[in-house]
Design a protein around this motif. Structure first.
Motif, short mmCIF file in Angstrom:
data_model
loop_
_atom_site.label_atom_id
_atom_site.label_comp_id
_atom_site.label_asym_id
_atom_site.label_seq_id
_atom_site.Cartn_x
_atom_site.Cartn_y
_atom_site.Cartn_z
N ARG A 1 160.67 -33.87 -6.22
CA ARG A 1 161.59 -33.92 -4.87
C ARG A 1 160.74 -34.32 -3.76
O ARG A 1 161.27 -35.08 -3.01
N LEU A 2 159.41 -34.16 -3.43
CA LEU A 2 158.69 -34.68 -2.55
C LEU A 2 158.78 -36.36 -2.82
O LEU A 2 158.68 -36.98 -1.62
N PHE A 3 158.41 -36.86 -3.82
CA PHE A 3 158.21 -38.33 -4.23
C PHE A 3 159.53 -38.85 -3.77
O PHE A 3 159.55 -39.86 -3.14
N LEU A 4 160.66 -38.20 -4.47
CA LEU A 4 161.88 -38.80 -4.34
C LEU A 4 162.55 -38.64 -2.83
O LEU A 4 163.02 -39.65 -2.25
N PHE A 5 162.16 -37.64 -2.02
CA PHE A 5 162.73 -37.59 -0.72
C PHE A 5 162.01 -38.41 0.04
O PHE A 5 162.62 -38.99 1.17
N THR A 6 160.87 -38.63 0.04
CA THR A 6 160.04 -39.47 0.90
C THR A 6 160.39 -40.91 0.70
O THR A 6 159.85 -41.48 1.80
N ARG A 7 161.27 -41.40 -0.11
CA ARG A 7 161.37 -42.57 -0.31
C ARG A 7 162.11 -43.12 0.73
O ARG A 7 162.35 -44.23 1.25
N ALA A 8 162.85 -42.26 1.63
CA ALA A 8 163.76 -42.55 2.63
C ALA A 8 163.08 -42.33 3.94
O ALA A 8 163.89 -42.88 5.11
N ASP A 9 161.87 -41.86 4.01
CA ASP A 9 161.08 -41.70 5.49
C ASP A 9 161.24 -42.87 6.28
O ASP A 9 161.02 -42.81 7.41
#
Length: 417
Positions: free
Chosen positions: A383-391
């Motif tokens: 979740r952390l990896f995938l969510f931060t792709r949009a940062d």
């Protein structure tokens, strides 16, 4: 610069810590650590009740530029707000669901709204009773906000503005009571002209539809919002002044809110370091492993270790920069610099979250550290990896932030269009 806190701030720290310890009980204690980036969907009901708890203590609106107690709120200095934010994060209090109303809309109403608008909307925010969402981005108007096409026209029957169009990436839209909407009120207008900043109630069945957007991480924190003749209750700053008001609101996303965000980042980094440490200990106990074997972790990789150290150092630097620019209203580049720093940092942290696991990151949960005091299974790390792709995209892409710095701060020629 001196980044230490004085006796007054230390007294406030003790008072804040005591209040939080007294009130973070029962369901609120069970919601500790829930509701941050990537998990906004968790425990919304309890977190909404927690907003009312904060409001009863006067902790909402402490940074508003109005006298203390006007709407039941405390009034804290900038350093006092930092102290409160640090104690809030240190006790892992539930993620805020009222931050859009408190930190974005309320200061905007204070700066651009009428006294009648302030008296109507600020009490509900200060009490934690009314939640807000932001209606800015559209499918063809994200970082290029001036391209919005959502329109609002006067209803000849009653003279009220009726909003029609679509907004996207709207956080908390399913739970919000109100939405502030940037819409085009002058037919035929283009770009920054003819826009207005509207306040729209979300409880309009048949006129407003909210559709969750499923993300890479599997959650649905963001939403699409469709307006079909929805009534706008108020116009802030007057019709046609929407661009000025909208830009004033965006300039508020600095300072204390950035520091609060960084405290959450520190907790995430701590979790990644805990995984790395447990991985290293397990690798040492197991002895030499065949490279690439399932479950092996790059515990002895000096490059990975150096990246973790750099991540820690960069987070400290971001904190000092945020403190340095706290309240720097005359620095138009401060929000863009902050966004560039934290967007890239958080994205790299997401990558490290899975890299410290090695091959095991793609295989399953942590088999060698079941007792770690964090939720560190595969789902959490992914979740952390995938969510931060949009940062580096949402909230204004890196390219837009660099253009702002180049044009508004350095005075370089504007990009040709």
């Amino acid at each position: 610069m001196d980044f230490s806190f004085g006796a007054e701030e230390q007294e406030l720290r003790g008072r804040a810590a005591a209040w939080l310890a007294e009130h973070l009980v029962g369901p609120y204690a069970q919601a500790r650590g829930r509701g941050g980036p990537g998990s906004e969907h968790e425990g919304v009901g309890v977190r909404r009740a927690w907003e009312r708890e904060l409001g009863s203590g006067g902790w909402i609106g402490q940074g508003w530029d109005i006298p203390a107690g006007t709407y039941g709120q405390q009034r804290l200095s900038l350093t006092g707000q930092v102290v409160w934010a640090e104690e809030y994060a240190a006790q892992r209090a539930p993620g805020r669901v009222g931050h859009i109303g408190e930190n974005l809309l309320a200061p905007t109403l204070i700066a651009y709204g009428t006294r009648e608008q302030q008296d109507r909307f600020l009490p509900g925010i200060a009490a934690g009773e009314e939640l807000w969402c932001q209606g800015y981005s559209e499918p063809d108007a994200g970082s290029d906000l001036a391209a919005v096409r959502t329109s609002a026209v006067r209803d000849p029957a009653d003279g009220r503005l009726r909003v029609t169009g679509q907004k996207i990436w709207t956080s908390l839209a399913r739970d919000a009571d109100w939405c502030f909407v940037l819409a085009r009120t002058e037919p035929g207008s283009r770009r920054h002209r003819g826009l207005s900043f509207l306040l729209v109630g979300m409880d309009q069945p048949g006129r407003i539809e909210v559709r969750p957007i499923r993300q890479l991480s599997g959650t649905s924190e963001f939403n699409e919002v469709f307006f079909d003749g929805a009534v706008a209750e108020d116009v802030v700053g007057g019709e046609g002044a929407g661009w000025t008001v909208a830009m004033g609101l965006l300039a508020l996303e600095r300072g204390v809110s950035t520091l609060v965000q960084q405290i959450g980042f520190a907790a995430e980094l701590e979790r990644v370091l805990a995984v790395y440490g447990a991985s290293a200990a397990a690798a040492t106990a197991a002895g030499p492993a065949r490279p690439g074997a399932a479950g092996s972790a790059p515990a002895g990789d000096p490059v990975l270790r150096a990246r973790l150290v750099r991540q820690w150092a960069e987070l400290r630097t971001m904190r000092w920069n945020a403190l340095r620019t706290l309240g720097a209203a005359d620095d138009p580049g401060a929000p863009s610099v902050a966004k560039l720093l934290w967007g890239g940092w958080h994205k790299r942290l997401g990558e490290l979250a899975v890299e410290v696991r090695g091959a095991a990151a793609a295989a399953g949960p942590l088999p060698w550290a079941p007792d770690l005091p964090y939720e560190l299974g595969l789902d959490e790390e992914q979740r952390l990896f995938l969510f931060t792709r949009a940062d580096t995209v949402y909230g204004g892409s890196d390219e837009i932030q660099r253009n702002i710095i180049a044009e508004r701060v350095l005075g370089l020629p504007k990009e040709s269009r």
